[in-house]
Write a protein that holds these residues in place. Structure first.
Motif: not given
Length: 124
Positions: A38, A48, A63-64, A83, A86, A90, A94
């Motif tokens: 991203r 990501v 972070s994801v 995802m 959210l 974010d 992407y």
């Protein structure tokens, strides 16, 4: 010719979910690695999540973790990024990308084919 086409980007409220899809064409049946990256305005493109279509080994950016899930359907040459939960941070374009190897890698320079990107915007 290898092509990757992303879809599924949208405007969504914080706490919502989206599922991005990546269609890969023009590549044979060999295993490969698909990465989701991203890029937000003014920031560098960052990894990501990545998955190897062979052993389905995955990697997630810190972070994801626990919110995003990467998957692939090698027979259909599709990859997905689910995802959840959210957050406004974010928000980004992407991209999906293909790496020629079978070992999960996370640097943009390790990927040789890229899609055109799909916009994800998360409102607060």
């Amino acid at each position: 010719e290898v092509q990757l086409v992303e879809s599924g980007g949208a405007l969504v409220q914080a706490g919502g979910s989206l599922r991005l899809s990546c269609a890969v064409s023009g590549f044979g049946s060999d295993d490969y690695v698909i990465g989701w990256f991203r890029q937000a305005p003014g920031k560098e493109r960052e990894g990501v999540a990545c998955i190897s279509t062979g052993d389905e080994f995955t990697w997630y950016e810190e972070s994801v973790k626990g919110r995003f899930i990467i998957s692939s359907d090698h027979a259909e040459n599709m990859a997905y990024l689910q995802m959840n939960s959210l957050k406004p941070e974010d928000s980004a374009v992407y991209y999906c990308a293909k790496s020629p190897g079978e070992i999960v890698v996370v640097e943009t320079t390790d990927y040789d084919y890229w899609g055109q990107g799909t916009q994800v915007t998360v409102s607060s």
